[in-house]
Structures are given as C-alpha cells and as structure tokens.
Design a protein around this motif. Structure first.
Motif, mmCIF file in Angstrom:
data_model
loop_
_atom_site.group_PDB
_atom_site.id
_atom_site.type_symbol
_atom_site.label_atom_id
_atom_site.label_comp_id
_atom_site.label_asym_id
_atom_site.label_seq_id
_atom_site.Cartn_x
_atom_site.Cartn_y
_atom_site.Cartn_z
ATOM 1 N N PRO A 148 -8.532 2.816 -5.377
ATOM 2 C CA PRO A 148 -9.134 1.837 -4.300
ATOM 3 C C PRO A 148 -8.408 2.783 -3.247
ATOM 4 O O PRO A 148 -9.465 3.004 -2.534
ATOM 5 C CB PRO A 148 -9.671 0.546 -4.099
ATOM 6 C CG PRO A 148 -8.321 0.017 -5.511
ATOM 7 C CD PRO A 148 -7.899 1.322 -5.981
ATOM 8 N N LEU A 149 -7.582 2.488 -2.598
ATOM 9 C CA LEU A 149 -6.642 3.319 -1.605
ATOM 10 C C LEU A 149 -6.928 4.612 -1.531
ATOM 11 O O LEU A 149 -7.472 5.122 -1.394
ATOM 12 C CB LEU A 149 -4.746 3.317 -1.774
ATOM 13 C CG LEU A 149 -4.875 1.880 -1.378
ATOM 14 C CD1 LEU A 149 -3.262 1.486 -1.725
ATOM 15 C CD2 LEU A 149 -5.132 1.122 -0.064
ATOM 16 N N CYS B 142 -11.517 0.693 -1.073
ATOM 17 C CA CYS B 142 -10.233 0.660 0.546
ATOM 18 C C CYS B 142 -10.887 0.681 1.469
ATOM 19 O O CYS B 142 -11.630 1.429 1.706
ATOM 20 C CB CYS B 142 -8.964 0.040 -0.009
ATOM 21 S SG CYS B 142 -8.418 -0.750 -1.255
ATOM 22 N N ILE C 12 -8.165 -3.151 4.295
ATOM 23 C CA ILE C 12 -6.534 -3.347 3.444
ATOM 24 C C ILE C 12 -6.183 -4.725 3.581
ATOM 25 O O ILE C 12 -4.988 -4.612 2.633
ATOM 26 C CB ILE C 12 -6.386 -1.582 3.985
ATOM 27 C CG1 ILE C 12 -4.874 -0.992 3.178
ATOM 28 C CG2 ILE C 12 -6.008 -1.947 5.360
ATOM 29 C CD1 ILE C 12 -4.421 -0.385 3.496
ATOM 30 N N SER D 94 -11.388 -3.887 -6.644
ATOM 31 C CA SER D 94 -11.707 -3.351 -5.950
ATOM 32 C C SER D 94 -12.442 -1.818 -5.954
ATOM 33 O O SER D 94 -11.897 -1.401 -7.192
ATOM 34 C CB SER D 94 -11.566 -3.428 -4.855
ATOM 35 O OG SER D 94 -11.307 -5.399 -4.566
ATOM 36 N N LYS E 128 -7.116 -5.657 -4.636
ATOM 37 C CA LYS E 128 -7.872 -3.948 -4.056
ATOM 38 C C LYS E 128 -7.969 -3.900 -5.843
ATOM 39 O O LYS E 128 -8.746 -2.789 -6.475
ATOM 40 C CB LYS E 128 -6.485 -3.767 -4.318
ATOM 41 C CG LYS E 128 -6.167 -3.697 -2.442
ATOM 42 C CD LYS E 128 -5.182 -2.787 -1.976
ATOM 43 C CE LYS E 128 -4.444 -2.368 -0.131
ATOM 44 N NZ LYS E 128 -4.027 -4.062 0.118
ATOM 45 N N ARG E 129 -6.503 -3.928 -6.995
ATOM 46 C CA ARG E 129 -7.223 -3.685 -7.981
ATOM 47 C C ARG E 129 -8.113 -3.738 -9.069
ATOM 48 O O ARG E 129 -8.950 -3.057 -9.074
ATOM 49 C CB ARG E 129 -6.150 -3.874 -9.184
ATOM 50 C CG ARG E 129 -6.031 -5.028 -9.478
ATOM 51 C CD ARG E 129 -4.209 -5.253 -10.616
ATOM 52 N NE ARG E 129 -4.928 -6.751 -10.780
ATOM 53 C CZ ARG E 129 -5.187 -6.432 -11.992
ATOM 54 N NH1 ARG E 129 -5.381 -6.639 -13.151
ATOM 55 N NH2 ARG E 129 -4.913 -8.193 -12.645
ATOM 56 N N ALA F 220 -4.337 -0.203 -8.135
ATOM 57 C CA ALA F 220 -5.115 -0.844 -7.369
ATOM 58 C C ALA F 220 -5.134 0.211 -6.397
ATOM 59 O O ALA F 220 -5.091 0.572 -4.936
ATOM 60 C CB ALA F 220 -3.604 -1.761 -6.498
ATOM 61 N N CYS G 63 -13.130 -3.656 0.129
ATOM 62 C CA CYS G 63 -11.534 -3.698 0.056
ATOM 63 C C CYS G 63 -10.590 -3.618 1.587
ATOM 64 O O CYS G 63 -10.246 -2.470 1.595
ATOM 65 C CB CYS G 63 -11.063 -4.401 -1.530
ATOM 66 S SG CYS G 63 -9.436 -5.324 -1.013
ATOM 67 N N SER H 180 1.136 -1.238 0.266
ATOM 68 C CA SER H 180 0.449 0.033 0.046
ATOM 69 C C SER H 180 0.926 1.219 -0.253
ATOM 70 O O SER H 180 0.665 1.933 -0.478
ATOM 71 C CB SER H 180 -0.762 -0.131 1.419
ATOM 72 O OG SER H 180 -1.820 -0.800 1.230
ATOM 73 N N SER I 113 -5.122 -7.458 2.291
ATOM 74 C CA SER I 113 -5.615 -7.955 0.880
ATOM 75 C C SER I 113 -3.873 -7.653 0.344
ATOM 76 O O SER I 113 -3.739 -6.284 0.338
ATOM 77 C CB SER I 113 -6.771 -7.329 0.689
ATOM 78 O OG SER I 113 -6.903 -6.081 0.348
#
Ligand code: 13P
Ligand code: SF4
Length: 337
Positions: A318-319, A149, A136, A146, A143-144, A315, A134, A90, A138
């Motif tokens: 979503p973060l 996050c 975190i 989703s 993540k990508r 990814a 998702c 992350s 994971s």
C-alpha cells in the motif's frame, strides 16, 4: 616505542577534531552530529513538527508525504528519522536494506493505533467493491491490511483515482470527511480515529484570533474538526499550508496546525506574520526529539527500527501504491519541498 606512542596520540587527536578543528570535548552537539553523519554515511530526515533546533540540523525536512518520497533512493546507508514511530516504520518498510535509527523510540502517534484489523475484515465482507484507504499516520500492522496509503497532501487525488466506489478510510475521521466532500462520487465509510492535537484546536480560539487580526487568513490542517475547516481560507497538509502562505497576497495568517511549522514559515517569509490559537497546538511526542538524542543514536547505533519481514513485506504494497498513484518525483538536493 616512544615514536609509536607519539604517532598514536597524534592520530587520536586528529580523530577527535571536528570540521572546526576543535578537540572533541569542545565540539558543539551540532558539530559532533555533522562529523558523525559523515563518518557513518548517515542522513537526517525531520518532520516540521520536531523542535526548531532539530529541524535546523536535518538534511531533509518536510511533511509526511515528502519524507516518505525522500526516504526512497537516498544514497546513505543509515537514515536517522526525527519523527514519530509510523514515520520511521514507513522509511524502513520502503528501504528494508537500510538502517533506520529513531532518536526517541517512544515518540508515537496516538492516532496511528485508532483502527483495527478486525473491523477492516468485517468491512471487506460487507462490501464487494471496497478500497481500504489508510492514512500514513497508522501502524505497519494496519497498513498491511489496507489497499493503499495516503497522506494529507495526496489523499484527494489518490481516492479519486481508485476504481472502487466504496472507501473505508482509516484511521482519521476528520481527514476522511475532508476528502469525502471533495470526492462526492465515492461512498465513504468512516472510522472514529482522530489526532488529539488537531482535534483540540479550538474554533472559539481561532475566531478570537481572527477578531484580533481581521486581515489574517486562516490556514488549517484537515486533521482539524469540520467547523474549523469551514471557517478557514485554506485547508491543506503541513506543506500545503507553508506553500499557500507564500503564494497568498495576505501578510498575516492564523495557523491552525502544530506549532512546529512556525520555524519554516518565519524562515521562508520573514516579512509576513504568523499567529497561532491561544492554546498553541503541540504534539508532545514530536517534541521528544532532541539534538542530544540524535547525537546518541549516531554514536551508538541504538534504537534501530526493526519490523518482522512478513509485516514489512505486506505493508510495503500500500505504501508503494501511494507513491505510484501520487508520483514519486524527488526534489533531492534542496532538502525542502
Ligand atoms: P502531514 O505531515 O501530512 O501534514 O501530517 C501532519 C501530521 O500530523 C503528521 O503527524
Ligand atoms: Fe499523530 Fe497528531 Fe502528533 Fe501528527 S500531530 S504525530 S497526527 S498525534
């Protein structure tokens, strides 16, 4: 000739001295880490579950949400991440131009792998109005696929703010259940992932501890099973538990999460008492991080986190959405939440 040799040896001598002025061979591991951190423009981030001595040398220490927020906008070029793989991933996804070093690259989170892209694809086919949420904890690959996050500190607020009615929550079934109870207006689809450490915190042992310390409040992480959450006085993220213990008028607590939080709890509240279940919850992967491994990556630059640009790019969305929805206000300077 002889003057040159003397000059060189004086320079070498200065280089090998630490802040304390000791020669390299006599420096402690902590002093060497401090010196290398300055020389290499590095910063150390650590989760509350790593061993106490590693927590002590960290510049920033916190739960998963705090660390992901802090990782953005740090001035140092190198981040040494004392935690498991998904945390380093992350940090790298959010800071692609920085070097992220993992003291122990084998430290992984079993739950991070307990979902799959094919099931996500099938859910998207079945529901028009679906958000894939998702945790975190994971892999970058999950993540990508989703939409957003979450961490245990912000999941309720973020799910509540999503426009979709249907929520496919991956990978943790226990956190999903905890969030679903607080956001009843959403239709939750559960996934069968779990944290092996929190899942095994025994209700019977928590009840035994409560019988031994009847005045103690029970503080539980939402990765724990339902029955344990229900008998608890407070359920929340690692940082939530630490903050609650400070705000509560109780003087004793039974802590149902990984035993690494004891270090911060006892440091912050020396007048209070903290008990764990008889079988203390230990995340073996988090405990793989040692001072020697931190020193090693600082010295060598080994164990750099690398993620392919396609996965990294996908990814990131979503973060970033998590940080937008939860608010990214940094508390830089304190080193703690
Ligand atoms: P938080 O850091 O969000 O409390 O999650 C706990 C955990 O299990 C981290 O791996
Ligand atoms: Fe994963 Fe559980 Fe360890 Fe956290 S405590 S890193 S969720 S296995």
């Amino acid at each position: 000739m002889s003057t040159m040799r003397n000059d060189r040896s004086r320079q070498d001598f200065r280089k090998s001295r630490g802040k304390s002025g000791k020669r390299g061979v006599h420096m402690t591991v902590k002093e060497e880490i401090e010196q290398l951190k300055r020389e290499k423009n590095a910063v150390i981030l650590a989760h509350y579950y790593v061993p106490d001595e590693v927590q002590e040398i960290a510049d920033y220490i916190g739960d998963s949400y705090y660390l992901s927020k802090m990782a953005v906008g740090l001035e140092q070029q190198t981040i040494v991440f004392c935690g498991v793989s998904f945390m380093g991933e992350s940090a790298k996804i959010l800071n692609p131009d920085k070097t992220v070093l993992m003291p122990e690259p084998c430290a992984d989170c079993a739950m991070a792998h307990m979902a799959d892209a094919e099931t996500i694809r099938r859910m998207r086919e079945r529901y028009d109005d679906l958000s894939v949420v998702c945790y975190i904890n994971s892999t970058a690959d999950l993540k990508r696929h989703s939409d957003v996050c979450v961490t245990s500190a912000n999941a309720v607020d973020i799910v509540r703010a999503l426009p979709s009615r249907n929520i496919f929550f991956i990978p943790d079934r226990n956190l999903a259940r905890f969030v679903a109870e607080q956001v009843p207006e959403k239709n939750f689809i559960f996934n069968e992932g779990y944290c092996p450490v929190h899942e095994q915190i025994s209700l019977a042992e928590a009840e035994k501890a409560k019988a031994e310390h009847p005045e103690a409040e029970v503080l539980t992480h939402p990765e724990c099973p339902d029955a344990l959450c229900r008998m608890s006085d407070y359920v929340g993220s690692t940082s939530g538990i630490i903050k609650y213990a400070g705000m509560s008028s109780a003087e004793e607590f039974i802590v149902c999460t990984e035993n690494g939080v004891r270090c911060e709890l006892e440091k912050r509240y020396p007048q209070k008492r903290f008990y764990f279940t008889q079988t203390e919850p230990v995340c073996r992967d988090m405990k793989l991080i040692t001072l020697e491994k931190v020193l090693h990556v600082l010295k060598t630059g080994e164990n750099e986190m690398n993620i392919g640009s396609k996965v990294r790019g996908e990814a990131k969305r979503p973060l970033e959405r998590m940080l937008e929805l939860a608010g990214t206000k940094q508390t830089a300077g304190t080193g703690r939440e």
